[in-house]
Each structure stands twice: as structure tokens, then as C-alpha cells.
Design an enzyme around this catalytic site. Structure first.
Site, mmCIF file in Angstrom:
data_model
loop_
_atom_site.group_PDB
_atom_site.id
_atom_site.type_symbol
_atom_site.label_atom_id
_atom_site.label_comp_id
_atom_site.label_asym_id
_atom_site.label_seq_id
_atom_site.Cartn_x
_atom_site.Cartn_y
_atom_site.Cartn_z
ATOM 1 N N HIS A 134 7.764 -5.386 -2.322
ATOM 2 C CA HIS A 134 6.850 -5.874 -1.289
ATOM 3 C C HIS A 134 7.432 -5.511 0.073
ATOM 4 C CE1 HIS A 134 3.774 -8.571 0.460
ATOM 5 N NE2 HIS A 134 4.692 -8.751 1.400
ATOM 6 N N CYS A 135 6.693 -4.708 0.823
ATOM 7 C CA CYS A 135 7.183 -4.214 2.109
ATOM 8 C C CYS A 135 6.470 -4.956 3.243
ATOM 9 C CB CYS A 135 6.935 -2.706 2.229
ATOM 10 S SG CYS A 135 7.586 -1.997 3.756
ATOM 11 N N PRO A 136 7.166 -5.815 3.983
ATOM 12 C CA PRO A 136 6.510 -6.503 5.104
ATOM 13 C C PRO A 136 6.185 -5.573 6.269
ATOM 14 C CG PRO A 136 8.848 -7.026 5.056
ATOM 15 C CD PRO A 136 8.571 -6.236 3.819
ATOM 16 N N GLY A 154 2.853 -4.512 5.465
ATOM 17 C CA GLY A 154 1.953 -5.634 5.231
ATOM 18 C C GLY A 154 1.268 -5.602 3.886
#
Length: 476
Positions: free
Chosen positions: A196-198, A201
């Protein structure tokens, strides 16, 4: 009335069209009053996601870091095109802003494609599917009696000679496919889950990994490109006016150099790490857990690797893009009961079941002789009449108009028996009366030339129904 006259009282007559779709119709008003607008599936999506543009854009709920990424790219590139490119295109070559523009649009396109797309979310099991899976697990564990059993955890499948365990997801109620994992931030099981890459997003999975890799790779080139030509711009100006005067003349270049210097290391390092993952056909999740070894001879070798760096890169970047499995823009089908109409196409208002059954057997209950033709005997049974004809039934009467068949007077009036049939109670089809209210009295239905001859299957069923009806009437 005078012929051809346009005068007189006829001139004042106006004709209005009669509306056939009145709101007071007893059949249409209940259905037209309440019109429920069907919802789309993204409106009731169980995961923690945000949707925009009627479900076309799908993102994670935490998007603050994504907006920071957009601001950094837009501000740094905007300052470079506004303050550095004019001087560089004049002193060196006009190809510098052209190449910078191509890189910028490629970076923005891949970023938005990664952030706004479905990463490969697996749909959750419906209640029926979850109950069926639980029954299968009970049978497999031998505990179908409902007693205590340990929670199901894994299943084992063999992929390229390597045993792979499929974990059971208690949230989605499914056994995850190979390489899938449940994202705790988005609350979804993602196929070929990478991480999961913030910064984008969104989750990075099977459907957007190639765009994520192209984004970080092109961003690395753009960052290095801007940083190199900002330094070139400052050096060229310092040769003319000195270093301090060059910084005063172009303060935006200083800000660009600082941003690019601190970000280029992480971006280039991330690009190199994912290049290694693509060449070995691994995911970030698998590499962090140490699931597989790159050496083929070891016991835990990677079963997904093709054994060739070029083939692994082509499979990850050039393979066919799988379709989305959640159909987020599809409509939810409401579970509304459908009213089943009569099978013979006749609308019966207030008719009972006995009346409809009698109406179905009416073609054999005629008061006059039927059309003569070749008899079609039933196998193993005696044919009692010729081919039957389809009759135009009248509107059935309410149940109150039915005569009382239990009374002696009504029975003797309705069933007149001949002398030659005194020994038994059976009636021929010619003698059987028509039920009152079903066939209009005195209508010459048997002499009509527009009757349609029924098929053999229809004749057999009608013959059998008529015999049963006559037996019931005789038993009364």
C-alpha cells in the site's frame, strides 16, 4: 346539419384525445407511485475506499500524502519551466523544455493512472457463498455436527512443483488466491498484492503495478533531469555575474535544487528496488517476508519466475491487463417479487382456482357436437372424442355466481342423464354442460370456422383433464 357547412354548432365542437394511461388504473398505479432508483455497487462497497466521477475513480480513504505528491511535482516542474527553461533554451538548446515537458506529462499520466484505478480488489463472498464454503470446511474437518472446531486457516495448492498455501480471509470470507493479501488500510483483498503506497493514495496490485513502476521510473528521470539542468543554470549565471549574484537572480533554482537533492535518492533507490523485483518476478510483500529464493535449486525457489530476466520483465510490464472483478459501476439488482400472470394470457379478476381449472378444460365441455375429424387415441386409453378446438373464453364470473353442486336440484338440472346411460354415471363430452359464467349461452362456438386445432400434446393433456373432471362430476 347542413352539408359542408363550417358554421353552426359543429364549429364550436372540440375533440380531445382520451388518455389510455390513466393514473387511476388498478393495475398500473401501485407500480408507478414508487419508483426506486437503482443504486450502483460502488455506493455500497464494503471496503474503505473513496469513489469519484460516479465510480470511475477509486482511491484509498487516506489521500493526504497523495496531494503532497501532486504539489511537489507540480510546484517543482512549474518553477523549472517558468524560471530555468527560458534561459536554458536560449543559451543551450530549445530541446531542453521539450524533453522536460514529455517527462512531466508521462509522470502525471502514470501517477493518475495508478492512483485512480482498481489495484485488483477481489470481491467478497456473498452470504450464500460464505455459508456454502463453511459447509465444505465442516465436511473437510469432519465436524458437521456444529461442535467446536479450530478456525480454517489454509489450503494447499501446487504451482510449478512448489506447494503454495492459500490463507482464509475472515473479513472477505474467501480463500485468497496465490500472491493475494488483505490490505489493512483499504480493508480489501488485493490480487498479487505488492504494497500500500500512501504517495499514490492507493494499493499497488496486479492491475496497476506496471503503471506504478513506470511512474517511479519516469519520476526518477524527471528529478535527475531537473536537478542537472538547475545546477547547469546556476553555473552558467555564476560565470557571468558571480555565484551570489546568480543565486539572487534566480532564487527559484535554489528551491528546485534543494527539493530534487533530497528526493532523488529515495526515488532512484525505489526504482532500482522494483527493477530487481520485476526481473525476479517477486512482489514487495514476498520479498519482505522472504517467501522465495532466487536460486532454482533450493527448496523454496520462486515458482512464479520464468528463469529469465527478460521474460520476467515482459510478463510484468507487457502482459495483458486483467479486467476488474468488482464491477463498481454496475447496478444492484433489487430483490423484488415478480407477480406471475396467468399462463393462458387471460386476466382473471376475482376468479378462484376451481374456476380457472374449469376454464382450462372448457374446450372439451361443449353443449353441442364438436368438429369431426380423425380421432387421435391416447396410448393405453380409449379416445372419447375427436380433436379439440381452442375456444374464446368469456370473462369469468365471481365465485358467488357458481351454482351449488351439492344440492339435488342443481345437480339434476345440470347433469341430465339419458336412458341408455342409466347403468353408469359417466357423461360424453357432447352431454357435459358448460360451467355457468364461463361460456356465453347460445353462442355458436362449435360452428365457428376460425378455430385453431391443437397439437397432439395439447389434445392428450386436455383429454386427460376432461376425463378427470367428468369423474369428479359423476362422483358428486
Amino acid at each position: 346539419m347542413t352539408p359542408g357547412g363550417g358554421s353552426g354548432p359543429m364549429k364550436d365542437c372540440e375533440y380531445s384525445q382520451i388518455s389510455t394511461h390513466s393514473s387511476s388504473s388498478p393495475m398500473e398505479s401501485p407500480h408507478k407511485k414508487k419508483k426506486s432508483v437503482p443504486k450502483r455497487k460502488w455506493e455500497v462497497f464494503p471496503g474503505r475506499n473513496k469513489f469519484f466521477c460516479n465510480g470511475r475513480i477509486m482511491m484509498a480513504r487516506q489521500t493526504g500524502v497523495f496531494y503532497l505528491t501532486l504539489v511537489l511535482i507540480l510546484v517543482t516542474s512549474g518553477l523549472f519551466f517558468a524560471f530555468d527553461c527560458p534561459y536554458l533554451s536560449e543559451k543551450i538548446t530549445p530541446a531542453i523544455p521539450a524533453i522536460g515537458g514529455i517527462l512531466f506529462f508521462f509522470v502525471m499520466g502514470t501517477l493518475l493512472r495508478t492512483s485512480f484505478s482498481d489495484p485488483g480488489v477481489l470481491p467478497r463472498a456473498t452470504p450464500d457463498e460464505a455459508a456454502d464454503l463453511e459447509r465444505q470446511i465442516d465436511i473437510a474437518n469432519g465436524s458437521s455436527s456444529g461442535g467446536y472446531r479450530p478456525p480454517p486457516r489454509t489450503k494447499e495448492v501446487i504451482i510449478n512443483g512448489q506447494t503454495v498455501k492459500l490463507k482464509y480471509c475472515f473479513t472477505c470470507k474467501i480463500f485468497r488466491p496465490p500472491r493475494a493479501s488483505h490490505c489493512s488500510l483499504c480493508d480489501n483483498c488485493v490480487e498479487r498484492f505488492d504494497h500500500h503506497c500512501p504517495w499514490v493514495g492507493n494499493c499497488v496490485g496486479k492491475r496497476n503495478y506496471r503503471f506504478f513502476y513506470m511512474f517511479i521510473l519516469s519520476l526518477s528521470f524527471l528529478t535527475v533531469f531537473i536537478f542537472a539542468f538547475v545546477i547547469t543554470h546556476v553555473i552558467l549565471r555564476s560565470q557571468q555575474t558571480g555565484f551570489l549574484n546568480a543565486l539572487k537572480d534566480s532564487p527559484a533554482s535554489v528551491l528546485e535544487a534543494v527539493v530534487c537533492f533530497f528526493s532523488v535518492w529515495s526515488i532512484v533507490g525505489l526504482s532500482g528496488f522494483h527493477t530487481y523485483l520485476i526481473s525476479s518476478n517477486q512482489t514487495t510483500n514476498e520479498d519482505i517476508k522472504g517467501s522465495w529464493s532466487n536460486k532454482r535449486g533450493k527448496e523454496n525457489y520462486n515458482p512464479y519466475s520464468y528463469g529469465n530476466i527478460f521474460t520476467n520483465c515482459c510478463a510484468a510490464l507487457c502482459g495483458p491487463l486483467s479486467p476488474s472483478l468488482i464491477d463498481r459501476r454496475g447496478f444492484i439488482q433489487p430483490d423484488t417479487p415478480q407477480l406471475a400472470g396467468p399462463s393462458n394470457g387471460i386476466t382473471m379478476y376475482g376468479a378462484t382456482q376451481s374456476q380457472s381449472n374449469m376454464a382450462a378444460a372448457t374446450p372439451l365441455l361443449q353443449s353441442e357436437p364438436s368438429i369431426t375429424s380423425e380421432e387421435l387415441p391416447l396410448p393405453g386409453k380409449t379416445s372419447i372424442s375427436g380433436p379439440c378446438a381452442t375456444l374464446t373464453l368469456g370473462q369469468p364470473t365471481p365465485p358467488s355466481s357458481m351454482p351449488n353442486l351439492t344440492s339435488d336440484t342443481g345437480l339434476t338440472d345440470m347433469i341430465p342423464l339419458k336412458e341408455e346411460h342409466e347403468g353408469h354415471q359417466f357423461l360424453t363430452p357432447e352431454e357435459a354442460p358448460s360451467p355457468p359464467g364461463v361460456l356465453p349461452s347460445g353462442s355458436p362456438i362449435t360452428h365457428s370456422h376460425t378455430m385453431h386445432v391443437l397439437s397432439l400434446a395439447s389434445q392428450d393433456s386436455l383429454h386427460e383433464d376432461s376425463v378427470r373432471g367428468l369423474v369428479k362430476l359423476s362422483s358428486v
